[in-house]
Design a protein around this motif. Sequence first.
Motif, PDB file in Angstrom:
ATOM      1  N   ASP A  30       0.845  -1.310  -0.044  1.00 41.88           N
ATOM      2  CA  ASP A  30      -0.088  -0.053  -0.117  1.00 41.88           C
ATOM      3  C   ASP A  30       0.833   1.320  -0.129  1.00 41.88           C
ATOM      4  OD1 ASP A  30      -2.402  -1.149  -0.161  1.00 41.88           O
ATOM      5  OD2 ASP A  30      -2.426  -1.406   2.142  1.00 41.88           O
ATOM      6  N   GLY A  31       2.200   0.852   0.009  1.00 45.71           N
ATOM      7  CA  GLY A  31       3.127   2.152   0.094  1.00 45.71           C
ATOM      8  C   GLY A  31       3.878   2.473  -1.106  1.00 45.71           C
ATOM      9  N   SER A  32       5.112   3.015  -1.148  1.00 40.82           N
ATOM     10  CA  SER A  32       6.076   3.036  -2.083  1.00 40.82           C
ATOM     11  C   SER A  32       7.406   1.986  -2.069  1.00 40.82           C
ATOM     12  CB  SER A  32       6.423   4.459  -2.206  1.00 40.82           C
ATOM     13  OG  SER A  32       7.350   4.678  -1.385  1.00 40.82           O
ATOM     14  N   LEU A  33       7.765   1.990  -3.107  1.00 48.07           N
ATOM     15  CA  LEU A  33       8.865   0.794  -3.383  1.00 48.07           C
ATOM     16  C   LEU A  33       9.995   1.522  -4.037  1.00 48.07           C
ATOM     17  CD1 LEU A  33       9.829  -2.059  -2.856  1.00 48.07           C
ATOM     18  CD2 LEU A  33       8.969  -2.548  -5.053  1.00 48.07           C
ATOM     19  N   SER A  34      11.248   1.425  -3.698  1.00 43.42           N
ATOM     20  CA  SER A  34      12.419   2.049  -4.171  1.00 43.42           C
ATOM     21  C   SER A  34      13.072   0.721  -4.770  1.00 43.42           C
ATOM     22  CB  SER A  34      13.337   2.926  -3.721  1.00 43.42           C
ATOM     23  OG  SER A  34      14.292   3.510  -4.093  1.00 43.42           O
ATOM     24  N   VAL A  35      13.662   0.660  -6.035  1.00 37.71           N
ATOM     25  CA  VAL A  35      14.324  -0.768  -6.325  1.00 37.71           C
ATOM     26  C   VAL A  35      15.581  -0.228  -6.943  1.00 37.71           C
ATOM     27  CG1 VAL A  35      14.301  -2.677  -8.131  1.00 37.71           C
ATOM     28  CG2 VAL A  35      12.175  -1.665  -6.964  1.00 37.71           C
ATOM     29  N   ASP A  36      16.442  -0.723  -6.265  1.00 34.28           N
ATOM     30  CA  ASP A  36      17.943  -0.598  -6.746  1.00 34.28           C
ATOM     31  C   ASP A  36      18.731  -1.731  -6.896  1.00 34.28           C
ATOM     32  OD1 ASP A  36      18.578   2.265  -5.929  1.00 34.28           O
ATOM     33  OD2 ASP A  36      18.191   1.586  -3.836  1.00 34.28           O
ATOM     34  N   GLY A  37      17.794  -3.205  -6.641  1.00 33.25           N
ATOM     35  CA  GLY A  37      18.566  -4.295  -6.953  1.00 33.25           C
ATOM     36  C   GLY A  37      17.360  -4.908  -8.262  1.00 33.25           C
TER      37      GLY A  37
ATOM     38  N   ASN B 260       2.295  -4.777  -7.071  1.00 37.96           N
ATOM     39  CA  ASN B 260       1.647  -3.955  -7.157  1.00 37.96           C
ATOM     40  C   ASN B 260       1.579  -2.926  -6.166  1.00 37.96           C
ATOM     41  OD1 ASN B 260      -1.172  -2.952  -6.335  1.00 37.96           O
ATOM     42  ND2 ASN B 260      -2.219  -4.672  -7.520  1.00 37.96           N
ATOM     43  N   CYS B 261       1.664  -1.727  -6.379  1.00 40.04           N
ATOM     44  CA  CYS B 261       1.899  -0.841  -5.298  1.00 40.04           C
ATOM     45  C   CYS B 261       1.574   0.734  -5.560  1.00 40.04           C
ATOM     46  CB  CYS B 261       3.226  -0.768  -4.747  1.00 40.04           C
ATOM     47  SG  CYS B 261       4.481  -0.176  -6.092  1.00 40.04           S
ATOM     48  N   LYS B 262       1.548   1.480  -4.495  1.00 43.81           N
ATOM     49  CA  LYS B 262       1.064   2.765  -4.742  1.00 43.81           C
ATOM     50  C   LYS B 262       1.894   3.556  -5.813  1.00 43.81           C
ATOM     51  CE  LYS B 262      -2.140   5.793  -2.759  1.00 43.81           C
ATOM     52  NZ  LYS B 262      -3.398   5.450  -3.296  1.00 43.81           N
ATOM     53  N   SER B 263       3.137   3.428  -5.387  1.00 48.69           N
ATOM     54  CA  SER B 263       4.315   4.349  -6.181  1.00 48.69           C
ATOM     55  C   SER B 263       5.616   3.382  -6.243  1.00 48.69           C
ATOM     56  CB  SER B 263       4.534   5.755  -5.550  1.00 48.69           C
ATOM     57  OG  SER B 263       5.735   6.022  -5.451  1.00 48.69           O
ATOM     58  N   VAL B 264       6.346   3.384  -7.294  1.00 50.73           N
ATOM     59  CA  VAL B 264       7.545   2.790  -7.466  1.00 50.73           C
ATOM     60  C   VAL B 264       8.522   3.560  -8.166  1.00 50.73           C
ATOM     61  CG1 VAL B 264       6.592   1.456  -9.577  1.00 50.73           C
ATOM     62  CG2 VAL B 264       8.534   0.540  -8.120  1.00 50.73           C
ATOM     63  N   THR B 265       9.690   3.464  -7.854  1.00 51.05           N
ATOM     64  CA  THR B 265      11.054   3.966  -8.355  1.00 51.05           C
ATOM     65  C   THR B 265      11.971   2.867  -8.693  1.00 51.05           C
ATOM     66  OG1 THR B 265      10.482   6.182  -7.545  1.00 51.05           O
ATOM     67  CG2 THR B 265      12.755   6.031  -8.309  1.00 51.05           C
ATOM     68  N   ILE B 266      12.331   2.815 -10.220  1.00 50.60           N
ATOM     69  CA  ILE B 266      13.393   1.807 -10.622  1.00 50.60           C
ATOM     70  C   ILE B 266      14.698   2.755 -10.524  1.00 50.60           C
ATOM     71  CG2 ILE B 266      14.099   0.021 -12.002  1.00 50.60           C
ATOM     72  CD1 ILE B 266      10.414   0.732 -11.788  1.00 50.60           C
ATOM     73  N   ASN B 267      15.661   2.670  -9.789  1.00 55.91           N
ATOM     74  CA  ASN B 267      16.740   3.522  -9.865  1.00 55.91           C
ATOM     75  C   ASN B 267      17.654   2.860 -10.949  1.00 55.91           C
ATOM     76  OD1 ASN B 267      15.924   5.321  -7.807  1.00 55.91           O
ATOM     77  ND2 ASN B 267      16.016   3.844  -6.205  1.00 55.91           N
ATOM     78  N   SER B 268      18.522   3.608 -11.005  1.00 49.14           N
ATOM     79  CA  SER B 268      19.567   3.193 -12.016  1.00 49.14           C
ATOM     80  C   SER B 268      20.414   2.109 -11.452  1.00 49.14           C
ATOM     81  CB  SER B 268      20.667   4.282 -12.445  1.00 49.14           C
ATOM     82  OG  SER B 268      21.780   4.072 -13.194  1.00 49.14           O
TER      83      SER B 268
END
Length: 109
Positions: free
Chosen positions: A22-29, A36-44
């Motif tokens: 229900d929150g946000s996810l930051s993906v460095d891996g 399925n989430c509220k917001s996602v950032t796939i980083n470099s």
Amino acid sequence: VRKMTESIISSDLTVEGDIKSDGSLSVDGRLIGNLNCKSVTINSGGSIEGNIEADQLTNLGGITGDIHAKGVELKEGSKTKSNLKSDNLQVSAGAVLKGKVHISGSGNQ
């Protein structure tokens, strides 16, 4: 009112399986599975191999899989191979997008 939390998949981590938040996810891996989430950032350096459903998606890394999000930002250096459905798509110079794109506009579904 519950505060939205941010979860992180760090650069040394590979997750295999589906994630729902229900929150946000930051993906460095690396995520191999659906998200399925509220917001996602796939980083470099980060990547997702699977389908993504989110309100907001920002990609600076790599995505292979279908995307269904209200807002999508594909930043410089990102690589996206997807059938993408969104209300709002922003593609920066230097971003790579391969696949089908459907923009529904103004939030109507």
